[in-house]
Design an enzyme around this catalytic site. Structure first.
Site, PDB file in Angstrom:
ATOM      1  N   SER A 197     -17.017   3.887  20.780  1.00  0.00           N
ATOM      2  CA  SER A 197     -18.428   3.586  20.779  1.00  0.00           C
ATOM      3  C   SER A 197     -18.758   2.100  20.772  1.00  0.00           C
ATOM      4  O   SER A 197     -19.884   1.725  21.092  1.00  0.00           O
ATOM      5  CB  SER A 197     -19.078   4.230  19.553  1.00  0.00           C
ATOM      6  OG  SER A 197     -18.588   3.613  18.366  1.00  0.00           O
TER       7      SER A 197
ATOM      8  N   LYS B  60     -22.004  -5.543  16.167  1.00  0.00           N
ATOM      9  CA  LYS B  60     -22.335  -4.207  16.665  1.00  0.00           C
ATOM     10  C   LYS B  60     -23.640  -3.769  16.006  1.00  0.00           C
ATOM     11  O   LYS B  60     -23.863  -4.021  14.818  1.00  0.00           O
ATOM     12  CB  LYS B  60     -21.196  -3.240  16.319  1.00  0.00           C
ATOM     13  CG  LYS B  60     -21.373  -1.820  16.876  1.00  0.00           C
ATOM     14  CD  LYS B  60     -20.135  -0.949  16.569  1.00  0.00           C
ATOM     15  CE  LYS B  60     -20.305   0.466  17.116  1.00  0.00           C
ATOM     16  NZ  LYS B  60     -19.105   1.296  16.868  1.00  0.00           N
TER      17      LYS B  60
ATOM     18  N   SER C 154     -13.098   4.028  18.019  1.00  0.00           N
ATOM     19  CA  SER C 154     -14.212   3.269  18.592  1.00  0.00           C
ATOM     20  C   SER C 154     -14.039   1.758  18.626  1.00  0.00           C
ATOM     21  O   SER C 154     -14.842   1.062  19.240  1.00  0.00           O
ATOM     22  CB  SER C 154     -15.506   3.582  17.832  1.00  0.00           C
ATOM     23  OG  SER C 154     -15.993   4.845  18.230  1.00  0.00           O
TER      24      SER C 154
END
Lengths: 484, 483, 95
Positions: free
Chosen positions: A151, A76, A175
């Site tokens: 997210s 990420k 998330s």
């Protein structure tokens, strides 16, 4: 090759069925060919990946048995990667080449894993749909008209589309778990303090925790073995031995007590989601677990408490982005105040600015007690709900998110509707507990996630429960169509 | 109307740790800009703080030295404001639960009385960087080497009533922190900085007047001048029918004037909240007692010991014990000289005057304690006269080495050899029949005065190196034998 | 609690965010919505509850006082918007 799990790819590497360079090249090719459909990567690190793959092959040739050695994964873009652009999904860091590595990144590197690239995300991890990214929304491989969740939407879409066998992700209010649910994956948010936050760009420091996003519980266990570590550089990281998370995967579930909170089945839960989750609970019963109805009476206060605490922390955490030492700086600032206000006003997106303003408000003179301190007190009540529940049950299960993936723009206009996406996941962040999501069905050909919440540091038992479920179901093996 | 001044101090003390409070970067003074600012100090994204144990230990030492309650559980808060020398956009500090609670410090007043100044609390925090105001094409330069240097901020109660009391308090704090070894005390490098809160009220009035804060005074002299100036300004203002505005003022020591800091006037709201990157710091009784056991001698105890051990007057003892460097210098001098009173006189007299004239601190003295003590030893054993000692001191100041070397090289040894002196005396007596005759005929009480001629002649003959006391003795013996 | 335009202007100043005249009404309304959501907290009885800043009951570890960070100025300043003579440059700072 890309349909194999991380564990299977690892076994093939150890058996020399394929080399890391072959694997890496295969996934790089897939990303280049298919990712234009999903936008799951912000940066592809092809050169780094191939160099790491070569090094991994050399290590494998020397008999390295680390299961992650040679396995390609994606990070990420919230994790700092030395010499590689690290954006956090924001225009603010569009030019930010990190001068150092996050501990999580360093851990994977030390294990011999290969970094394919950096995945897309909601800006500064603030969002539940990946629509707030400066780099554009990520599309859900199950339905490219729908959001992948957020997210960590880029990590979820990349793994779901078989562009990587696993990816790192972070979870501040859901998330990891919510995008895992919306993309049909297994995602785990560990106990707060289990994984180092060093080099993970902070959203809300007392809530943020990194974890793996994979297709199976076994893969999640393998990744967590490497992600979790004691790190003296993170004061909030807990100095506690890291167990082998794969060791208990095959234990029997007989005698296990699962709590089902009645508050997680109320208004707002999609009937299809409810049916799939209830079927999963029946499945557990069939596997020998005892099901017990429990109450988490302060659940309805989790979202309000979160939307004080997380914005308050982020309002301070994001003050360092000021256009002075790195990152975006506005053109021709008239004076110092102009430098700050335009750099931040021009480079932060709408949602980030909204949360900074909310946090600033909740901490400001005259409102601190009514909002921030009140939220901190409610936070204790929420934690106590779980402490009480875990005196009676081993794990808690329920839905991960209220509904399957929704269409782009469906909730974008209304922040409150978006905030309620995390209604079942937020409480565990407030309490610091581990939570995970695993696929438990399809509604309208879109995945549904089952959430498992564990007691502190009980990740091995959660993974055991998830793995056993995956031995008798095939939801985790289902793949989106059109992923070639 | 008679006015009463009310003064409170906020004192920032840089702790003498090797590394910063939240990072492993060096705190050494004077490095090239930004070479001691690591990723944490620069607030790079994703970096996190870890607390330096030594900073906690030093703060605890200070707390114990002022008889304060030590916070068994203290924690850090974030104080939010934007400034280019503050990379995170917040200062990590302590508000609700500081490490050091209420304590007190005793100061000696000019009239000999002792006054107790209460300390409200002292907390740990990080220092900011520096904005350099040289012009870089209309821009300012930011150096973050100092960012993250550990500080304790000591907050006094408004217990002081005069500039002199405030200075005495400031000097006492300086004495305590340098004696503890937790601060180098170098105010020219900003190691101790004083913010002074000043208000005035009619004598007898209980309600406090509106106060102003004068910031960043970095010498005792500036502090005294700034307070006097501000008190005068406030009284003039009120007597002219005006009112004092609560504001922050900046004092210019060179120009002896102060002005309001406009940029700080905008309403600020620091939005303090507990720092989520740091956990509460728990310290237990064992830790506190171990720190207490390790405390070095404090100024008050040293003062008492100097009076007792060295038989110094109260005044001399306080002059020599207040500053740790002076105290150490004094004790090293005594060790070499074996004479406390002479050592005290030289340090407070000639040495202090010379240092003062050269604007040097004792640390930078060209004459070491060992050198000074060695010279005093030579006065004491009669090798040199006090007058010769001045010459030796000058030479040591000029860097010509220690006293014995200088005495040897310059041939400064006074002649105390009785045989040589007796020979000289015989010669003079033989060559001065008229003066001898006068001496013999003079009244007994006038004779000592008349001895001067003979002493002078011998001094001349010996080129000033004869020991005057020895000459006196020999001449008296010889002349009286002629009576 | 309701917020109005002047609150938003003040918050924008505190948070150093430029809020344009075109968006300020929208920002005010949205912020009001969020505050209405979090106002649900007021109904909770928390009289006997102490605030919790942190999910775990852990305490701070203390670091040994050692210099571990070498000078990396060139690396750090390679990504800086404006530097000169090793200094970060900003518009004139006025005290």
């Amino acid at each position: 090759m890309h349909n194999k799990t991380l564990a299977e790819l690892s076994a093939g590497l150890q058996a020399k069925t394929w080399s890391s360079v072959e694997l890496t090249q295969h996934f790089l090719d897939r990303i280049k060919r298919l990712d234009p459909n999903y936008n799951s990567f912000i940066t592809l690190t092809e050169d780094v990946a191939l160099a790491q793959a070569k090094a991994a092959d050399a290590r494998l040739a020397q008999g390295d048995t680390n299961p992650l050695c040679g396995v390609p994964i994606a990070h990420k873009d919230i994790f700092c990667t030395q010499g590689v652009k690290t954006t956090c999904g924001s225009k603010m860091l569009d030019n930010f080449i990190s001068p150092y590595d996050a501990t999580v990144v360093a851990n994977f590197q030390a294990a011999g894993a290969v970094m394919l690239g950096k995945t897309n995300m909601d800006e500064f991890a603030m969002g539940s749909s990946n629509e707030t990214s400066f780099y554009g929304p990520v599309k859900n491989p199950w339905d490219i008209g729908c959001v992948p969740g957020g997210s960590s939407g880029g990590s979820a879409a990349a793994v779901a589309a078989r562009l990587a066998p696993g990816a790192t992700a972070t979870d501040t209010g859901g998330s990891i778990r919510q995008p895992a649910a919306l993309c049909g994956l297994t995602g785990l948010k560990p106990t707060y303090g289990r994984v180092s936050r060093w080099g993970m760009i902070a959203f809300a420091s007392s809530l943020d925790q990194a974890g793996p996003m994979t297709r199976t519980a076994e893969d999640a266990a393998l990744m967590l073995n490497t992600m979790a570590s004691y790190d003296p550089k993170d004061s909030t990281n807990i100095d506690r031995a890291v167990p082998d998370y794969t060791a208990q995967l095959n234990d029997s579930l007989a005698g296990l007590t699962l709590g089902v909170p009645k508050e997680y089945f109320g208004e707002g839960l999609h009937p299809g989601t409810q049916a799939a989750v209830e079927a999963a609970i029946k499945q557990y019963e069939a596997m020998g677990a005892t099901i017990k109805s429990i109450s988490l009476p302060h659940s309805h206060l989790a979202v309000p408490a979160y939307y004080v605490i997380a914005p308050a922390e982020c309002s301070a955490n994001l003050s360092r982005f000021d256009g002075v030492r790195y990152g975006y700086r506005c053109e021709n600032p008239a004076d110092l105040a102009d430098l700050y206000k335009r750099s931040r006003g021009e480079a932060f997106g709408e949602e980030v600015q909204r949360r900074i303003l909310v946090g600033t408000y909740c901490l400001s003179a005259g409102y601190y007690d009514a909002y921030y301190r009140k939220a901190q007190k409610v936070r204790r009540l929420i934690k106590q709900d779980f402490v009480d529940a875990f005196s009676e049950v081993d794990l808690i299960i329920g839905p991960t998110s209220p509904s399957p993936a929704f269409a782009f723009g469906a909730k974008g206009a209304d922040p409150i509707a978006m905030y309620l996406e995390d209604i079942y996941t937020i409480a565990t962040n407030l309490a610091g507990l581990p939570g995970m999501s695993l696929p438990c069905g399809l509604v309208d050909n879109k995945p549904v996630g089952l959430q498992i919440i564990g007691n502190y540091f009980d990740e091995a038992r959660m993974l055991n429960a998830a793995h056993q479920f995956q031995q008798v179901t095939d939801f985790h093996q289902q793949a989106p169509q059109d992923i070639a | 109307m008679q006015w009463e001044t009310v003064i409170g101090l906020e004192v920032h003390v840089q702790l003498a740790t090797k590394s910063k409070i939240f990072s492993g970067a060096s705190t050494a003074f004077g490095a090239a800009p930004n070479t001691q600012a690591c990723a944490i100090d620069l607030a790079m994204p994703g970096t996190l703080p870890v607390v330096n144990e030594q900073a906690y230990r030093y703060a605890t030492m200070f707390g114990l030295a002022i008889d304060a309650e030590i916070g068994k559980r203290s924690f850090f808060e974030r104080k939010n404001y934007f400034y280019p020398d503050l990379p995170k956009g917040y200062q990590t500090t302590q508000l609700e639960s500081p490490i050091v609670g209420a304590g007190h410090v005793d100061i000696a007043l000019a009239d000999g009385r002792t006054k107790r100044v209460r300390i409200h609390h002292a907390h740990l925090e990080e220092d900011a960087g520096k904005s350099l105001h040289e012009d870089y094409h209309g821009m300012s330069g930011i150096d973050l080497n100092r960012a993250g240097t550990p500080l304790i901020e000591i907050v006094s109660e408004p217990d002081m009533r005069t500039a002199e009391e405030a200075v005495a308090f400031a000097k006492k704090l300086h004495s305590i922190v340098t004696s503890l070894g937790i601060c180098d005390g170098d105010m020219s490098q900003g190691s101790m900085r004083f913010d002074v809160n000043i208000s005035v009220r009619p004598l007898g009035e209980e309600k406090l007047g509106t106060r102003t804060e004068t910031k960043n005074l970095n010498s005792f002299r500036f502090m005294e001048d700034a307070i006097k100036l501000e008190v005068e300004r406030q009284i003039d203002l009120i007597e002219d029918g005006g009112t004092v505005t609560q504001e922050t003022r900046l004092y210019n020591g060179e120009r002896k004037e102060s002005r309001s800091m406009r940029s700080k006037e905008e309403a600020n709201d620091y939005r303090y909240f507990p720092c989520p990157d740091l956990l509460p710091v728990d310290i237990d009784d064992d830790y506190i007692e171990a720190v207490r056991a390790s405390l070095p001698e404090l100024p008050d105890a040293r003062h008492a010991r100097f009076k007792d051990t060295y038989q110094l007057s109260d005044y001399d003892a306080s002059q020599l014990s207040e500053d740790l460097h002076t105290a150490l210098y004094f004790e090293a001098t005594v060790a070499a000289a074996k004479d406390a009173k002479l050592s005290a006189n030289w340090i407070m007299g000639e040495l202090a005057a010379r240092l003062n004239a050269a604007e040097l601190t004792l640390n930078a003295s060209p004459v070491s304690a060992q050198q000074l003590g060695g010279m005093i030893g030579r006065i004491k054993d009669g090798t040199i006269s006090s007058k010769q000692a001045k010459e030796v001191f000058d030479a040591m100041w000029a860097g010509e080495g220690d006293a014995d070397t200088i005495i040897e090289q310059r041939g400064l040894k006074q002649v105390s050899d009785t045989g040589a002196l007796e020979a000289m005396a015989d010669e003079i007596i033989a060559a001065s029949p008229k003066q001898v005759e006068n001496y013999k005929n003079a009244d007994a009480d006038k004779r000592p005065k008349m001895l001067g001629y003979f002493v002078g002649q011998i001094m001349k003959a010996s080129k000033g190196q004869a020991n005057p006391q020895a000459i006196n003795d020999i001449l008296l013996k010889k002349l009286n034998a002629l009576l | 609690m309701a917020v109005d335009r002047s609150d938003i202007v003040k918050l924008g100043e505190l948070a150093r965010l430029q809020i344009s005249e075109e968006t300020i009404d929208e920002v005010t309304r949205r912020l009001g919505d969020v505050l209405a959501l979090v106002d649900q907290l007021q109904a909770a009885d928390t009289d006997a509850v102490s605030p919790m800043a942190h999910p775990m009951d852990a305490v701070q570890r203390l670091r040994a006082d050692e210099v571990t960070e070498p000078n990396q100025r060139d690396t750090f300043q390679a990504i800086a918007p404006a530097t000169e003579d090793g200094l970060y440059l900003v518009p004139k700072v006025i005290d």
